[in-house]
Design a protein around this motif. Structure first.
Motif, PDB file in Angstrom:
ATOM      1  N   LEU C  46       0.820  -1.216   0.000  1.00  0.00           N
ATOM      2  CA  LEU C  46       0.000   0.000   0.000  1.00  0.00           C
ATOM      3  C   LEU C  46       0.855   1.267   0.000  1.00  0.00           C
ATOM      4  CD1 LEU C  46      -2.984  -0.837   2.359  1.00  0.00           C
ATOM      5  CD2 LEU C  46      -2.919  -0.810  -0.129  1.00  0.00           C
ATOM      6  N   ALA C  50       0.858   3.940  -3.107  1.00  0.00           N
ATOM      7  CA  ALA C  50       0.390   5.293  -2.807  1.00  0.00           C
ATOM      8  C   ALA C  50       1.486   6.319  -3.081  1.00  0.00           C
ATOM      9  CB  ALA C  50      -0.065   5.372  -1.342  1.00  0.00           C
TER      10      ALA C  50
ATOM     11  N   THR D  45      -4.762   3.085   9.154  1.00  0.00           N
ATOM     12  CA  THR D  45      -4.284   3.819   7.970  1.00  0.00           C
ATOM     13  C   THR D  45      -5.403   4.120   6.989  1.00  0.00           C
ATOM     14  OG1 THR D  45      -2.144   2.678   8.140  1.00  0.00           O
ATOM     15  CG2 THR D  45      -2.676   3.699   6.031  1.00  0.00           C
ATOM     16  N   LEU D  46      -6.173   3.078   6.639  1.00  0.00           N
ATOM     17  CA  LEU D  46      -7.196   3.262   5.599  1.00  0.00           C
ATOM     18  C   LEU D  46      -8.190   4.358   5.970  1.00  0.00           C
ATOM     19  CD1 LEU D  46      -8.010  -0.346   4.373  1.00  0.00           C
ATOM     20  CD2 LEU D  46      -6.579   1.377   3.309  1.00  0.00           C
ATOM     21  N   THR D  48      -7.820   6.901   7.965  1.00  0.00           N
ATOM     22  CA  THR D  48      -7.169   8.208   7.988  1.00  0.00           C
ATOM     23  C   THR D  48      -6.990   8.747   6.572  1.00  0.00           C
ATOM     24  OG1 THR D  48      -5.996   7.554   9.997  1.00  0.00           O
ATOM     25  CG2 THR D  48      -5.133   9.452   8.797  1.00  0.00           C
ATOM     26  N   GLY D  49      -6.447   7.904   5.695  1.00  0.00           N
ATOM     27  CA  GLY D  49      -6.250   8.345   4.318  1.00  0.00           C
ATOM     28  C   GLY D  49      -7.565   8.690   3.637  1.00  0.00           C
ATOM     29  N   LEU D 157      -3.159   9.959  -0.002  1.00  0.00           N
ATOM     30  CA  LEU D 157      -2.240   8.875  -0.362  1.00  0.00           C
ATOM     31  C   LEU D 157      -0.891   9.056   0.319  1.00  0.00           C
ATOM     32  CD1 LEU D 157      -3.103   8.589  -4.147  1.00  0.00           C
ATOM     33  CD2 LEU D 157      -3.487   6.835  -2.407  1.00  0.00           C
ATOM     34  N   THR D 160      -1.225   7.922   3.837  1.00  0.00           N
ATOM     35  CA  THR D 160      -1.336   6.457   3.811  1.00  0.00           C
ATOM     36  C   THR D 160       0.050   5.820   3.749  1.00  0.00           C
ATOM     37  OG1 THR D 160      -3.509   6.503   2.753  1.00  0.00           O
ATOM     38  CG2 THR D 160      -2.175   4.509   2.433  1.00  0.00           C
ATOM     39  N   TYR D 163       2.253   6.685   7.121  1.00  0.00           N
ATOM     40  CA  TYR D 163       1.949   5.880   8.310  1.00  0.00           C
ATOM     41  C   TYR D 163       2.866   4.666   8.407  1.00  0.00           C
ATOM     42  CZ  TYR D 163      -2.349   7.611  10.589  1.00  0.00           C
ATOM     43  OH  TYR D 163      -3.257   8.303  11.334  1.00  0.00           O
ATOM     44  N   TRP D 164       3.328   4.180   7.261  1.00  0.00           N
ATOM     45  CA  TRP D 164       4.084   2.933   7.234  1.00  0.00           C
ATOM     46  C   TRP D 164       5.581   3.117   7.062  1.00  0.00           C
ATOM     47  CZ3 TRP D 164       2.359  -1.999   8.154  1.00  0.00           C
ATOM     48  CH2 TRP D 164       0.981  -2.122   8.334  1.00  0.00           C
TER      49      TRP D 164
END
Lengths: 227, 227, 227, 227
Positions: C46, C50, D45-46, D48-49, D157, D160, D163-164
Motif C-alpha cells: 500500500l 500510494a 491507515t485506511l 485516515t487516508g 495517499l 497512507t 503511516y508505514w
C-alpha cells in the motif's frame, strides 16, 4: 434527474439491494475465512466502499442514488424531491434492502429468513450512529456544492473511514439497518435495537443539514478584508 | 476503436493473459505467505482490482478491453461488434487466459500444466456467478452511458467488491474460468465445474443486458410532473 | 518538461529517494509489527503504490518522474531524452535510491550501512522481473498515448498488483534494486543477485517497447471493414 | 477562498475534529479487534487516508483545509494568509483536534479525559517526523502548482504511505499531535514527547518550503538546450 419515476424507483431498489448484498455477503465471507475480527472488518469495509462508488456512479444519473431514507428525507426537506416521490423512494429502499439480505443468504446457502441476535445498543452506539450519519449527509451536501462529480468517491471513502472510526461500524442508513436486522451474521443487528439506531441516524442527518446550510450560505461571496 | 483487427486481437489476448496472470499469480503468492484465508483473499483481491483498472485504461482504446466472452457476447447482441470479430475475440481471450495461467506457474516455478481440484459447485455458487456477472455487465452498460471515462475504475472496484460478497468469489468471466481450471492453486476450479459456472455467467450477463436496456431506454427525456 | 537540467536531476534523485524510503521503511515497519508475511506484504504494498501516485504527480511535470533506469533507457532509445541527460538521470536515480535506503535505516535506528542477505535468484525470479518490468514499461508507453493524465494512478496500481502476482515481488527498477541490496531487511536483495535482476529488467523493458511500438503504430486510423 | 472568516474558522475546527476522530477512533476499533499490530495499523491507515481525501475535498473550498498548524505557518510565511487569520486557524485546529479526541472517546464509551502514556521519543522518531512533515508540505506545495484539483488525493495517499514508512507513523501535524496526547489508546503520545515531535514537524515543513521554492522557481520556462 432525467428518468421517469418508475425507473427511478427501480434504480433505488436495485441500488439498495446491491449495496446490502455487498454489506451482508462480504460480512459472511469474511467471517467464514478468518478468526481475526479486524481482518474480517477489512474484508467487509473494502467491498462496501467499492460498491458505493460503483452504484452511485451508475445509478446517480437515474435516481440520484440515495439508497438511504435519511438522505431522501434531507432532500425532501430541501424540496429537491416531492413528498410522493420521497415516500416511493423510502419503500423502494426498504424493499430493496430486504431483497439484498435474502440474496446474500441464498448465495451463501444460508436460511433465507433470519432474525439477527447481535446486540448493538447504548449511548456510545447511538452517538456513533448520529456522528456517522452527520458525516455522511454533510459530505453529500458540501460535495454536491463543490465537486458533484466526486460524490461517488466521497461517499465510498467516507463510509470506508466510518466503518472504523465509529463505534457502531457506521450503519448510517435506516433502510440498510432494517435489512441487516434480518441477517443473523457478521453484519446483523437485533430488531429491538433498530429504533435507537434509526432515530440517531435521522438526528445526525438533520444536524448535518443545518450546519451545511449555514456553512454554505454565502460561499460565492468574495472574502473582502476579513483578515 | 481505431485499431485494426489484428491489433485488437493481440490486445484482447495480452489483456486476458495479464489479468489471469494477476489472478492466479497473486493467489499463489498469498497462499504461500499466510494461513489466514481472508488475508489471502485480500492479497488476491487488491492485485486483481488494480490490474483491471490498468488494463482497461491502456487497452480499452485499442480493443474495447473486453477480456471476457460474456461481455463480448453482449456487445455482439447489441451489434456493436461483428460476429467474426466476436469469434476472434473469444478465441483470443481463451488462448490469452491459458497463457496467463502458464506464465504464473512459470514465475512461481510450478508445473506449467496443472488440472484444478478445487470443487466449486452447487446452487449457491451458480447463483453467485449469475449475480456477479449480472453486476459486472450492468456496471459496464450503465457506466458506458453516463461516465465512459470511469469504466476502468468502475470495473476494478466492482470486481474488488464481488470477490467478497459473492459466494463464488466472482469469476464472472468464462475465459478466466477456463484458464483457472488449469491451475491447481488458490484460484483454481475443477474442469467438471466449468459448465455450471459458464452457463450462470452468460445468464447473468443477459439479464443485465435486458434490465439495463429498459432502465436506460429514455434517460434523456426530462422528467415532467412525475411527482 | 519545463525545468532546467539541474532541477530535473534533483527531482529524479529526490523522487527515487522518497520511493526507496517508502519501500524499505514500510518493509521494516511491517516486518516488526506482524508474523504474517502476507500482512507484511500488504503493509509494504500500500505505501509503495500510494507513494508512486504522489511522486509521479508532483515531480512528473519537472523531470518526467522516471525514477528508474529502465524507463530512462527506453525514453533515450525513443530519443525523447538526450544521452547526457539520460546518464545524469541514471546517476541521480542510483544516488537517490541509496539515500532513500540510508534514510529509512536512520528513521528506524538501524545501522545505516547494511548488506542484504536475502537470496533472490533462479529462473522463476528472473522471469518474474522481466514480466514485472515489461508490464510497467508497457503501461507507461500505452498510458502516455491514451491517458497521460492517468499515468500516476496507472503506475501506482500496476506496481500494487505486481508486488503480488510476480514471484519476485516486482522490483522492476535497477536503481531501486541496487538501493535494496544495501538493506538487510524485508525488502533486501543480495548484491550477488543484482545482475540477474537488472538484466531481466532491461530485457522486459525492451520487449515492452517493441510490443507497444507495434500495437500503437497506427492507433488513429479508423478501422474500416475489418469485420 | 470565498467564505468569510467565521465560516473558515468553523471549517478548520470541524475538519480537524473529524480527522482526529478518524485517527483516534479507528485506532481504538482496530486495537480492540486484533492482536496483530500490523493489521491494526492497516485498520488505522485506511480510515485516515480516506477521511483526508473527503475532508480536503469538501472543506478546501471554504478554508483551504489546512487542519494543520505546520501547513498554516507555511502559508503565512508565503503571505497567502494574514497573521490574524493564521492565529485563528491555529486555535481552531487545536480546539477541533481536542474535540475530535473527546468525541472518539465518547463513541467508544471510554473516559473522555485521558493522558497518553505511549512513549514516542528519540532521534529516529524526530527524524521520522521531520521527514513525514517535509513530505507532506512538499506534496502540498508542488501539488498546488501542477494539479490543485488532485490535492485531496495526494495528501490522503501521502499520509497512507507515511503511516508505514516513517518510524513515527507520521503524525506530521502539531494540532493532531496535541490532540493525540489526550488519548491513552493506540494513537496516543505522551505529553512530554510533544515538544520533540512539534519541533521536528516545523523543521520538516520549513525545509519543504525552501526546497519547493527553489524547485518551482522557474518551472514555466521552456528548457532550451540543456541537453
Amino acid at each position: 434527474m432525467a428518468a421517469d419515476l418508475s425507473r427511478r424507483i427501480v434504480a433505488e431498489a436495485l441500488g439498495t439491494a446491491m449495496l446490502v448484498a455487498a454489506v451482508v455477503g462480504s460480512g459472511i465471507m469474511a467471517d467464514r475465512l478468518t478468526d481475526d475480527v479486524a481482518v474480517a472488518l477489512l474484508g467487509n469495509t473494502l467491498p462496501t466502499g467499492a460498491m458505493l462508488v460503483v452504484l452511485i456512479t451508475i445509478l446517480g444519473p437515474i435516481s440520484g442514488a440515495h439508497f438511504n431514507p435519511a438522505v431522501t428525507l434531507v432532500f425532501a426537506l430541501k424540496r429537491e424531491i416531492g413528498a410522493n416521490a420521497a415516500l416511493a423512494y423510502l419503500l423502494a429502499q426498504v424493499a430493496g434492502g430486504l431483497a439484498g439480505t435474502f440474496l446474500a443468504h441464498a448465495m451463501f446457502e444460508q436460511p433465507i429468513l433470519q432474525i439477527a441476535e447481535t446486540a448493538r445498543t447504548g449511548s456510545g452506539q447511538w452517538l456513533a450512529e448520529a456522528v456517522a450519519t452527520f458525516g455522511l449527509v454533510f459530505t453529500i451536501l458540501t460535495g454536491l456544492r463543490f465537486r458533484p462529480d466526486a460524490i461517488p468517491w466521497l461517499v465510498g471513502l467516507y463510509i470506508t473511514a466510518a466503518y472504523w472510526f465509529t463505534a457502531s461500524t457506521s450503519f448510517a442508513n435506516p433502510a440498510v439497518a432494517i435489512a441487516r436486522a434480518f441477517s443473523n451474521t457478521f453484519a446483523g443487528i437485533r430488531p429491538v435495537d433498530l429504533p435507537g439506531f434509526i432515530l440517531a441516524e435521522f438526528v445526525g442527518a438533520l444536524l448535518a443539514m443545518i450546519l451545511a446550510g449555514w456553512l454554505l450560505a454565502e460561499p460565492i461571496r468574495q472574502m473582502k478584508a476579513a483578515e
